[in-house]
Design a protein around this motif. Sequence first.
Motif, PDB file in Angstrom:
ATOM      1  N   GLN A   1      13.770  50.859 -39.435  1.00  0.00           N
ATOM      2  CA  GLN A   1      13.700  50.511 -40.855  1.00  0.00           C
ATOM      3  C   GLN A   1      15.072  50.564 -41.516  1.00  0.00           C
ATOM      4  O   GLN A   1      15.357  49.784 -42.427  1.00  0.00           O
ATOM      5  CB  GLN A   1      12.743  51.458 -41.587  1.00  0.00           C
ATOM      6  CG  GLN A   1      11.268  51.151 -41.371  1.00  0.00           C
ATOM      7  CD  GLN A   1      10.381  52.122 -42.132  1.00  0.00           C
ATOM      8  OE1 GLN A   1      10.639  53.324 -42.147  1.00  0.00           O
ATOM      9  NE2 GLN A   1       9.340  51.611 -42.754  1.00  0.00           N
TER      10      GLN A   1
ATOM     11  N   THR B   1       2.883  52.343 -41.031  1.00  0.00           N
ATOM     12  CA  THR B   1       3.941  51.353 -40.849  1.00  0.00           C
ATOM     13  C   THR B   1       4.022  50.978 -39.375  1.00  0.00           C
ATOM     14  O   THR B   1       4.251  51.842 -38.519  1.00  0.00           O
ATOM     15  CB  THR B   1       5.303  51.897 -41.307  1.00  0.00           C
ATOM     16  OG1 THR B   1       5.215  52.258 -42.688  1.00  0.00           O
ATOM     17  CG2 THR B   1       6.401  50.866 -41.114  1.00  0.00           C
TER      18      THR B   1
ATOM     19  N   LEU C   1       5.990  48.440 -36.669  1.00  0.00           N
ATOM     20  CA  LEU C   1       7.120  47.556 -36.431  1.00  0.00           C
ATOM     21  C   LEU C   1       6.912  46.841 -35.112  1.00  0.00           C
ATOM     22  O   LEU C   1       6.518  47.458 -34.111  1.00  0.00           O
ATOM     23  CB  LEU C   1       8.426  48.353 -36.393  1.00  0.00           C
ATOM     24  CG  LEU C   1       8.918  48.883 -37.749  1.00  0.00           C
ATOM     25  CD1 LEU C   1      10.080  49.840 -37.552  1.00  0.00           C
ATOM     26  CD2 LEU C   1       9.338  47.742 -38.663  1.00  0.00           C
TER      27      LEU C   1
ATOM     28  N   ASP D   1       2.312  46.452 -42.727  1.00  0.00           N
ATOM     29  CA  ASP D   1       1.568  47.530 -43.384  1.00  0.00           C
ATOM     30  C   ASP D   1       0.132  47.509 -42.899  1.00  0.00           C
ATOM     31  O   ASP D   1      -0.550  46.478 -42.974  1.00  0.00           O
ATOM     32  CB  ASP D   1       1.600  47.360 -44.907  1.00  0.00           C
ATOM     33  CG  ASP D   1       2.968  47.651 -45.489  1.00  0.00           C
ATOM     34  OD1 ASP D   1       3.716  48.441 -44.883  1.00  0.00           O
ATOM     35  OD2 ASP D   1       3.299  47.083 -46.542  1.00  0.00           O
TER      36      ASP D   1
ATOM     37  N   GLU E   1      15.559  51.849 -45.147  1.00  0.00           N
ATOM     38  CA  GLU E   1      14.290  52.569 -45.177  1.00  0.00           C
ATOM     39  C   GLU E   1      13.795  52.616 -46.613  1.00  0.00           C
ATOM     40  O   GLU E   1      14.469  53.124 -47.510  1.00  0.00           O
ATOM     41  CB  GLU E   1      14.464  53.989 -44.634  1.00  0.00           C
ATOM     42  CG  GLU E   1      13.154  54.774 -44.599  1.00  0.00           C
ATOM     43  CD  GLU E   1      13.366  56.249 -44.293  1.00  0.00           C
ATOM     44  OE1 GLU E   1      12.379  56.998 -44.340  1.00  0.00           O
ATOM     45  OE2 GLU E   1      14.515  56.647 -44.038  1.00  0.00           O
TER      46      GLU E   1
ATOM     47  N   LEU F   1      16.640  47.205 -41.381  1.00  0.00           N
ATOM     48  CA  LEU F   1      15.994  46.082 -42.053  1.00  0.00           C
ATOM     49  C   LEU F   1      16.610  45.844 -43.428  1.00  0.00           C
ATOM     50  O   LEU F   1      17.255  46.735 -43.990  1.00  0.00           O
ATOM     51  CB  LEU F   1      14.497  46.357 -42.203  1.00  0.00           C
ATOM     52  CG  LEU F   1      13.666  46.409 -40.916  1.00  0.00           C
ATOM     53  CD1 LEU F   1      12.226  46.781 -41.233  1.00  0.00           C
ATOM     54  CD2 LEU F   1      13.719  45.083 -40.178  1.00  0.00           C
TER      55      LEU F   1
ATOM     56  N   TRP G   1      12.987  42.244 -35.993  1.00  0.00           N
ATOM     57  CA  TRP G   1      11.813  43.083 -36.203  1.00  0.00           C
ATOM     58  C   TRP G   1      11.053  42.641 -37.452  1.00  0.00           C
ATOM     59  O   TRP G   1      11.653  42.152 -38.412  1.00  0.00           O
ATOM     60  CB  TRP G   1      12.207  44.545 -36.385  1.00  0.00           C
ATOM     61  CG  TRP G   1      12.756  45.200 -35.152  1.00  0.00           C
ATOM     62  CD1 TRP G   1      14.061  45.279 -34.793  1.00  0.00           C
ATOM     63  CD2 TRP G   1      12.013  45.853 -34.128  1.00  0.00           C
ATOM     64  NE1 TRP G   1      14.193  45.954 -33.607  1.00  0.00           N
ATOM     65  CE2 TRP G   1      12.957  46.328 -33.174  1.00  0.00           C
ATOM     66  CE3 TRP G   1      10.664  46.111 -33.915  1.00  0.00           C
ATOM     67  CZ2 TRP G   1      12.572  47.022 -32.023  1.00  0.00           C
ATOM     68  CZ3 TRP G   1      10.271  46.805 -32.788  1.00  0.00           C
ATOM     69  CH2 TRP G   1      11.221  47.258 -31.849  1.00  0.00           C
ATOM     70  N   THR G   2       9.742  42.863 -37.434  1.00  0.00           N
ATOM     71  CA  THR G   2       8.903  42.617 -38.609  1.00  0.00           C
ATOM     72  C   THR G   2       8.134  43.888 -38.936  1.00  0.00           C
ATOM     73  O   THR G   2       7.580  44.539 -38.043  1.00  0.00           O
ATOM     74  CB  THR G   2       7.915  41.468 -38.354  1.00  0.00           C
ATOM     75  OG1 THR G   2       8.637  40.251 -38.183  1.00  0.00           O
ATOM     76  CG2 THR G   2       6.948  41.308 -39.538  1.00  0.00           C
ATOM     77  N   GLU G   3       8.107  44.213 -40.213  1.00  0.00           N
ATOM     78  CA  GLU G   3       7.388  45.406 -40.677  1.00  0.00           C
ATOM     79  C   GLU G   3       5.992  45.007 -41.117  1.00  0.00           C
ATOM     80  O   GLU G   3       5.819  44.049 -41.882  1.00  0.00           O
ATOM     81  CB  GLU G   3       8.157  46.041 -41.835  1.00  0.00           C
ATOM     82  CG  GLU G   3       7.563  47.357 -42.329  1.00  0.00           C
ATOM     83  CD  GLU G   3       8.395  47.942 -43.455  1.00  0.00           C
ATOM     84  OE1 GLU G   3       9.179  48.864 -43.194  1.00  0.00           O
ATOM     85  OE2 GLU G   3       8.262  47.447 -44.599  1.00  0.00           O
TER      86      GLU G   3
ATOM     87  N   VAL H   1      10.534  54.369 -35.732  1.00  0.00           N
ATOM     88  CA  VAL H   1      10.208  53.479 -36.851  1.00  0.00           C
ATOM     89  C   VAL H   1      11.222  53.636 -37.974  1.00  0.00           C
ATOM     90  O   VAL H   1      11.727  52.656 -38.528  1.00  0.00           O
ATOM     91  CB  VAL H   1       8.777  53.753 -37.354  1.00  0.00           C
ATOM     92  CG1 VAL H   1       8.555  53.104 -38.729  1.00  0.00           C
ATOM     93  CG2 VAL H   1       7.751  53.237 -36.364  1.00  0.00           C
TER      94      VAL H   1
END
Length: 700
Positions: free
Chosen positions: A69, A431, A433, A468, A76, A72, A464-466, A65
């Motif tokens: 990140q 988190t 992903l 929460d 991070e 992205l 990728w999409t993060e 992860v």
Amino acid sequence: MPAVTMSPPQAPPGSPPRRRGLPWAVIALWIVVVAVAVPFVGRLADVQRDENVDYLPESADSTQVVRVQDELPGGEGTELVVVYHRDGGLTDADRALAAERAAGVAEEYPLIVEGAPEVIPSGDGATAMVPFVIGGLAGDEEVSAAVTDVRERVAVDLPAGLTVEVGGAGALQHDAEQVFESVDTTLMLVTVAIVAVLLIVTYRSPVLWLLPLLSVGVAAVTSLACVYALVQVFDLTVTTMSRSVMTVLLFGAGTDYALLLVARYREELRRHELPSAAMARALRGCAPALLASAGTVAAGLVCLLAADLNSSSGLGPVGAVGVLLALAVMLTLLPALLVVCGRRVFWPLIPAFGGEGRGRSVLARLGASVSRRPVAVLTGGVVLMGALALGTLNLPGTLRNADSFVDTPESVAAMDRLADAYPDRATQPLTVLARTDHAAEVVAAAAATPGVAAAEAGRAGNGWTEIDVYATDRPESDAEFATIEALRERLDRVAGAEALVGGASAQQLDLADTNARDRTLVIPLVLVLVFLVLAALLRALVAPAILLAAVAASWGAALGIGGLVFGPLLGLAGTDPSMVLLTFVFCVALGVDYGIFLMHRMREENLGGLDTRQAALAALRTTGGVIASAGVVLAATFAVLASLPVVNLVQIGFVVAVGVLLDTFLVRPYVVTAAAWLLGRRVWWPGSLSRRAPSNSRTR
């Protein structure tokens, strides 16, 4: 009358040649080595890594992860949460102040979610949190600077009665670094002071103690430089824990080797007029045992390379480097210094040529009681160790990241307040992903997972999409860990999503799981390797088995005492996941260390004609005092770790120190000696000594 010429006295047959310049050459060589090493010592702190993700293997979900990140937009993120609180309830002015300062943070820093962070009040109205994630911070220094700045911004000119604290993963990282910065200096100063005091008490000389301490210092400087080189060449993971453990291990083991060498040298000075001859004989007598001892410790530590956890696998070579360099210094530099200084270095207790040695040690006299009641001594020792080991049932659960410090930093206080103020949802998100084309499916699957309060998509990039994900339970609780496992299981079923679950809590769960796997691999490996080394050294199978069982019992009892102390007396809220494995490796490797000295001397006495029972007592009589001194020094150096403000170091230091003391004053003089007394020459089975009757004593 013819002149009479006087020829110089001839050295006795078999005596070593006089090489007066050799000690000075050795000293000069080490001066050059230190001069080369010093510039690299300070650089080691720059490459130390103390974040959870640095400890974990690359295969862990939470590690992957972080790696994704980094790619992205914004990299991070640094997660922070500002917590406002007023007893009796926040006023409208308080909430307005919180919103104003949140907007100020948004103007100053690039946030992952654009716009001013939201002010979220608690159900009782007494607390409000402002969570946000800062992007684009590169390196620990920028993160620390940002945390410090945010804390100053939100705390300035607060109205009376309103408190503010900054928490979150970024703040916890900053607070941890502040604690770690003080560890190295404090540890070194306290360790040096303790070793100096113990050496002065042991030698009762105003000068002699300086030579071992100087030698250990040379080994420490050289070791730090060598470890830095290993990091550069092999990308070794060095943490504050591994550096701290190496420091105490080097000082403890190095001082032990010095005690053993000096004791033998003092003995030989009574038999040889020249210090150089006495030292040559002392080295011939004790070097094999020292080499075997250091080799066994290094071999046990190298077994840690098999661990998946980076912090554990990195500790192996780091500790081995410290032990081997301590040995090298004690077999070269210390002998050279002692020879150069001569007998006078022992003042006021100068050993006279032809003089008598001191009487039997207290430890030897106590151990002699074994001969009167060997069965009772052995049974009592085993029962006592087993009873103490039951304390392991009282060890606290897995240590939370927030409980990693002895004192409570601001970040932990903030998260504790949030946990109380928002009981219906976690305030630290997990988190997730997922591939962007499956993000909607993953959000729906996550929200439907038992234990999840909410799930919302965040930033996206590079496919990728993060996401929460907020759990309903307190961060790093057993219930939240169960939610993480359920979440991973459910998201694995979303075809093509390649979903990964990370975040601070997931990292802690992965640390615990990786440590559990490492224990099942490394502990048997250490036992097998140490057993083989002992079998080769002692040329037997029974004696090594006794030694291994004894040190394992010492470790179990020490761990049990830890269970009775950590929570009830020290107030520690959890057990560090790596503590069990690391204390086992140290207790076994270092405990066997002393067993080598005792059993090797016992074997010599056997070969000299004594029967096994008398050889056991003779070995204890000749080595008991110096082993006791060495055990006290080693335990004291590890006890220094227990005085530091980091929980995992406290626990490791306590267990190893107690284990060494149990091994030195209970297991070695009583349990092992009683077992050898009862077994007789069968202790050397299947070696030749098990079949050979002694020549000048009663046999068995």
